[in-house]
Design an enzyme around this catalytic site. Structure first.
Site, short mmCIF file in Angstrom:
data_model
loop_
_atom_site.label_atom_id
_atom_site.label_comp_id
_atom_site.label_asym_id
_atom_site.label_seq_id
_atom_site.Cartn_x
_atom_site.Cartn_y
_atom_site.Cartn_z
N HIS A 56 2.23 -0.53 -0.36
CA HIS A 56 1.38 -1.66 0.00
C HIS A 56 0.13 -1.66 -0.87
CE1 HIS A 56 3.31 -3.16 3.72
NE2 HIS A 56 3.73 -1.91 3.85
N GLU A 95 -2.21 -3.83 -0.98
CA GLU A 95 -3.34 -4.32 -0.19
C GLU A 95 -3.93 -3.24 0.71
OE1 GLU A 95 0.07 -4.78 2.63
OE2 GLU A 95 -0.23 -4.89 0.45
N CYS A 148 6.86 -4.25 -0.16
CA CYS A 148 7.49 -3.57 0.96
C CYS A 148 8.81 -4.25 1.33
CB CYS A 148 6.54 -3.47 2.15
SG CYS A 148 7.07 -2.26 3.40
#
Length: 211
Positions: free
Chosen positions: A191, A193, A82
């Site tokens: 992202h 995660e 990001c």
């Protein structure tokens, strides 16, 4: 033996969720703002959310810019996520002109606010979008074609060399940069995660690719 990865702490958010995802994959994770630790790391991960200028200020305040560049010069793999992906480029126009790390030639520019017919688009771009790639890359190994990943951003990476553009997503008929790479330096605008099994596979590939 556990893969070792150093997550760079430069005063921005979203660090712990990245660390937890890496630990879930069995990595030995070090969260550090130490120039020495970062310069000597086996692998580096630069996460982050927020404004480009604030991110670079955090790196400069902690004297981390040169250690990061030194590590890359010595062949250390780095993944930016990001904001961390955007900081890899030369500069950004977000809230003024700001210099970046200059690890991948290019600049950060605002994403389009209207589609091809002039209809307004909702910015920031938030939510799931399919990740497309027209070139193979080790970090995409095992990912189904057009895998959905999670985005939150108002700006995008624009590499100078189109060979550094690895992946993209569709936004109102525009191709937004989703993944860039130059040598051992990789950036993803999404992202991993927050992208479920697809994101975990992506991070697993980073740990394997940088072995």
């Amino acid at each position: 033996m556990k893969p070792e990865v150093t997550v760079i702490d430069y005063g921005v958010g979203n660090l712990l969720s990245v660390c937890r995802a890496l630990e879930h994959l069995g990595a030995a994770v070090t969260l550090s703002d130490s120039p020495t630790t970062i310069q000597q790391a086996q692998r580096l991960l630069l996460p982050g959310v927020g404004a480009f200028g604030d991110g670079m200020a955090g790196l400069h305040e902690r004297r981390l810019v040169e250690p990061i560049r030194h590590a890359i010069d010595n062949g250390t793999p780095l993944l930016g996520i990001c904001l961390g992906a955007q900081l890899l480029l030369d500069c950004s126009e977000e809230f003024g002109e700001h210099r970046g790390l200059g690890l991948i030639p290019g600049e950060v520019r605002a994403i389009p606010s209207s589609d091809g017919d002039g209809r307004p688009l909702k910015v920031p771009h938030v939510g799931w979008a399919d990740l497309h790639s027209e070139c193979g890359h080790p970090l995409l190994q095992g990912l189904p074609a057009a895998s959905a990943v999670y985005f939150v951003h108002s700006y995008q990476c624009r590499p100078s060399d189109q060979r550094d553009l690895i992946g993209y997503c569709d936004f109102g008929g525009h191709r937004l940069t989703a993944m860039i790479g130059h040598g051992r330096v990789i950036g993803c605008q999404f992202h991993p995660e927050k992208s479920g099994p697809v994101g975990l596979q992506f991070l697993h590939n980073f740990l394997e690719w940088s072995a």
